[in-house]
Design an enzyme around this catalytic site. Structure first.
Site: not given
Length: 120
Positions: A38, A41-43, A46
């Site tokens: 997760a 995924a966020e990194a 972003s």
């Protein structure tokens, strides 16, 4: 990103790719931790969002979902983020995960809002 040894492999308007080692990012059973997936995924989404932010705005993640379909025990994992829809105020990114053998093991989606930066 640094703490989890994530690194950007490719970053274009079409796709952003990051990789991360499984070692150091596992849960007690020795599998890649879902939270680490997760975070990747966020990194990656972003970083991808920066390529699509309207002038004078910044990107902030507002929603993240991830589905794991297989486990990974070793090697490197790679996440690829692509913009799948956008307005002036938000973008939706689809993230696909593969292990270092090219096996798909998870899919995620992140929504990012494009907002004016706050003044101090």
């Amino acid at each position: 990103m640094e703490r989890m040894n994530m690194r950007v492999v490719e970053n274009t308007k079409e796709v952003t790719v990051m990789e991360m080692p499984v070692a150091g990012n596992t849960q007690p059973l020795g599998l890649l931790h879902g939270g680490a997936s997760a975070a990747l995924a966020e990194a990656v989404a972003s970083v991808a969002a920066v390529n699509h932010v309207p002038p004078g705005c910044v990107s902030v993640g507002t929603e993240l979902s991830i589905s794991h379909i297989a486990s990974v025990k070793e090697g490197m994992v790679r996440a690829s983020a692509r913009l799948v829809g956008a307005t002036r105020s938000q973008g939706v990114f689809l993230i696909s995960f593969e292990d270092d053998r090219g096996r798909h093991f998870a899919t995620a989606r992140m929504t990012a809002r494009f907002v004016a930066p706050r003044k101090p």
